[in-house]
Design an enzyme around this catalytic site. Structure first.
Site, mmCIF file in Angstrom:
data_model
loop_
_atom_site.group_PDB
_atom_site.id
_atom_site.type_symbol
_atom_site.label_atom_id
_atom_site.label_comp_id
_atom_site.label_asym_id
_atom_site.label_seq_id
_atom_site.Cartn_x
_atom_site.Cartn_y
_atom_site.Cartn_z
ATOM 1 N N ASP A 34 0.348 -2.136 3.356
ATOM 2 C CA ASP A 34 1.127 -3.262 2.834
ATOM 3 C C ASP A 34 1.290 -4.326 3.915
ATOM 4 O OD1 ASP A 34 2.762 -4.614 0.919
ATOM 5 O OD2 ASP A 34 4.532 -3.960 2.017
ATOM 6 N N ILE A 35 0.287 -5.190 4.000
ATOM 7 C CA ILE A 35 0.291 -6.266 4.991
ATOM 8 C C ILE A 35 0.478 -7.548 4.204
ATOM 9 C CG2 ILE A 35 -1.120 -7.462 6.732
ATOM 10 C CD1 ILE A 35 -0.978 -4.602 7.592
ATOM 11 N N GLU A 36 1.596 -8.201 4.362
ATOM 12 C CA GLU A 36 1.767 -9.416 3.560
ATOM 13 C C GLU A 36 1.826 -10.648 4.464
ATOM 14 O OE1 GLU A 36 4.483 -8.975 0.293
ATOM 15 O OE2 GLU A 36 4.110 -6.822 0.134
ATOM 16 N N GLN A 37 1.154 -10.552 5.619
ATOM 17 C CA GLN A 37 1.200 -11.629 6.603
ATOM 18 C C GLN A 37 0.215 -12.734 6.254
ATOM 19 O OE1 GLN A 37 0.641 -9.395 10.389
ATOM 20 N NE2 GLN A 37 1.637 -7.747 9.249
#
Ligand SMILES: *[C@@H]1O[C@H](CO)[C@@H](O)[C@H](O)[C@H]1NC(C)=O
Ligand SMILES: *[C@@H]1O[C@H](CO)[C@@H](O)[C@H](O)[C@H]1NC(C)=O
Ligand SMILES: *[C@@H]1O[C@H](CO)[C@@H](O)[C@H](O)[C@H]1NC(C)=O
Ligand SMILES: *[C@@H]1O[C@H](CO)[C@@H](O)[C@H](O)[C@H]1NC(C)=O
Length: 369
Positions: free
Chosen positions: A124-127
Site C-alpha cells: 500500500d504505497i500511496e505516495q
C-alpha cells in the site's frame, strides 16, 4: 548488564533459528499452514484491528489484509475458513531506490509473514511519483521482487498492490500500472476518494460516482491489464461536507481545500463510517435521497450550530450496481475499505443493514446461482 546480554542473545537466536519462537498459536497445527487454494471470486477485506472480524460474513471472505495489530486468533480463524491473512507493506520510496535496501525490506517482510503464518502481503504505497523518476522504477521493482520472494518462500502466497481509482496520475501517483499489474497477483483498485482532486465546481459529490468509477476500469483494461487481476474496492464509508450554502436545487458548495494541484478536494469533508450514517440518515433534514447521475445516496442535515451538511455515501443499492459490472466484465472480485465500518451490534435494524451490505458484494450472476 547481564540481563541486557541475555536478552540480546535470545533475540539474536530467535532471528536466526526460526523454530525458537514460531510456535503455532492455533488449536491445531494444521491451521498454521498457509492457504494456497485460489477461489474463483475474491472478496478482499481490509481489517483495521480489534475484534469486528468475528462478525464478518466468512462465507464470502477470501482474503483479509491485516492493517491493524497482528492478531493470531484472526490468523487461525481465517485459515479455518480457507481465507488468507496478509501483511501490510508500506515504505518510503526514496528508501528503496537502493537495490540492497529494497532486498532488505522484502526479506524482513517475508520473515515476518512466515513467523506469523501469513499468506502474502498487500503493498500500500500511496505516495506521489513522477513518471520515469528513480522512484517510478524502484516501485515496479519492489512489487516484482516482493512477488518473486513471497512466491518462492511461501508457496501459493498472494501479493497484491493498491492502486488509485484511475490509472491517470490520480493524486500525482504516476506509476507504471501495466508493469506493476504484470508483476503481482492482483491489483486492489481503490474506487473511492474520487473527489480527492476536484477541478470543476467546488461542490459536494459522491465518493465514487458510478460512471467515473466504471470508466476507470476500462482504462485499466485498455492498458492490457487482465480483468482477472482487478479487484474492485468499494467504500464502506461516506463523506460529510459542511455546506457554505445549499442551493435551491440541493447543491452544497464546499470550502476550498486544495490537494496535489487541484483547487478543491474531499479534504473539505470528513470521512464517516456507514454505521454512523445509518444512525443519522432517518432523522436528517432530507432523509435518504438518490442522485440518478452519480447513482449514489446522500442526505442533508443541520448540525448543533445550525450549519447545513451534505453526506454522500454508498449503500447496498449503489454497491450492487457496481458489483454487477464485476460480473459483466469478469473482474477478479470485490473488496472494501474497510470491514470494521459496519454496525456489528445486536440491534436488529443494524444487523439487517450489515447483512445487506455484505450481500451487496456479490454480482447478480452469483446471487442468482
Ligand atoms: C535505506 O533505508 C533506510 C530506512 O529503512 C534509510 O534510512 C536509508 O537512507 C536507506 N538507504 C539508502 C541508500 O537509500
Ligand atoms: C453515465 O452513463 C450513462 C449510461 O451510460 C449515461 O447515460 C450518462 O450520460 C453518463 N453520465 C455522465 C455524467 O457521464
Ligand atoms: C454559494 O457559495 C459559493 C461559494 O462561496 C458562491 O460562489 C455562490 O454564489 C453561493 N451561492 C448562493 C446561492 O449563495
Ligand atoms: C430508517 O428508515 C428505513 C426506511 O424507512 C428503515 O428501513 C430503517 O429501519 C430505518 N433505520 C433506523 C435506524 O431506524
Amino acid at each position: 548488564m547481564l540481563v541486557v546480554w541475555l536478552f540480546l542473545l535470545t533475540t539474536a537466536q530467535c532471528l536466526s533459528l526460526i523454530s525458537c519462537d514460531t510456535q503455532c498459536p492455533c488449536e491445531s497445527q494444521e491451521l498454521c499452514q498457509q492457504i494456497t487454494v485460489e477461489k474463483d471470486f475474491e472478496v478482499y477485506v481490509f481489517d483495521v484491528g480489534k475484534k469486528a472480524w468475528k462478525s464478518y460474513d466468512w462465507t464470502k471472505v477470501t482474503t483479509v489484509a491485516a492493517f491493524g495489530k497482528y492478531d493470531p486468533e484472526l490468523m487461525c480463524y481465517a485459515h479455518s475458513k480457507g481465507a488468507r491473512l496478509v501483511l501490510k507493506g508500506d515504505v518510503h520510496l526514496s528508501d528503496i531506490v537502493d537495490p540492497a535496501n529494497r532486498t532488505a525490506w522484502i526479506a524482513e517482510k517475508v520473515d515476518l509473514a512466515k513467523k506469523q503464518f501469513m499468506d502474502g502481503i498487500n503493498i500500500d504505497i500511496e505516495q506521489q511519483v513522477e513518471e520515469s523518476s528513480p522512484e517510478y522504477y524502484a516501485l515496479t521493482a519492489l512489487v516484482k521482487e516482493s512477488t518473486e520472494a513471497f512466491h518462492k518462500e511461501i508457496p501459493g502466497s498472494q501479493v497484491s498492490f493498491d492502486v488509485a481509482w484511475s490509472p491517470k496520475c490520480i493524486d500525482k501517483r504516476c506509476y507504471d500500472y501495466a508493469a506493476i499489474a504484470e508483476s503481482c497477483d492482483l491489483l486492489f483498485v481503490m474506487s473511492y476518494d474520487e473527489q480527492s482532486q476536484v477541478w470543476d465546481d467546488c461542490i459536494a459529490m459522491a465518493n465514487a460516482p458510478i460512471n467515473q468509477t466504471l470508466i476507470a476500469y476500462e482504462h485499466y483494461m485498455m492498458m492490457k491489464i487482465d480483468p482477472k487481476k482487478l479487484v474492485m474496492g468499494v467504500p464502506w464509508y461516506g463523506y460529510d461536507y459542511p455546506c457554505l450554502n445549499l442551493s435551491q436545487e440541493g447543491v452544497c458548495a464546499i470550502p476550498k481545500v486544495p490537494f496535489r494541484g487541484a483547487p478543491c478536494s474531499d479534504a473539505a469533508g470528513r470521512q464517516v463510517p456507514y454505521s454512523s450514517i445509518m444512525q443519522q440518515v432517518n432523522n436528517s433534514m432530507s432523509g435518504r435521497m438518490w442522485d440518478e447521475v452519480q447513482a449514489a445516496p446522500y442526505y442533508n442535515y443541520k448540525d448543533k450550530a445550525g450549519r447545513v451538511h451534505q453526506v454522500w455515501y454508498d449503500d447496498p443499492e449503489s454497491i450492487s450496481l457496481k458489483a454487477d459490472y464485476i460480473g459483466a466484465r469478469g473482474l477478479r472480485g470485490i473488496g472494501m475499505w474497510n470491514g470494521n465500518l459496519l454496525d456489528y451490534s445486536n440491534n436488529p435494524v443494524a444487523q439487517q443493514q450489515t447483512k445487506d451490505m455484505w450481500n451487496a458484494l456479490k454480482p447478480n450472476q452469483e446471487k442468482e446461482r
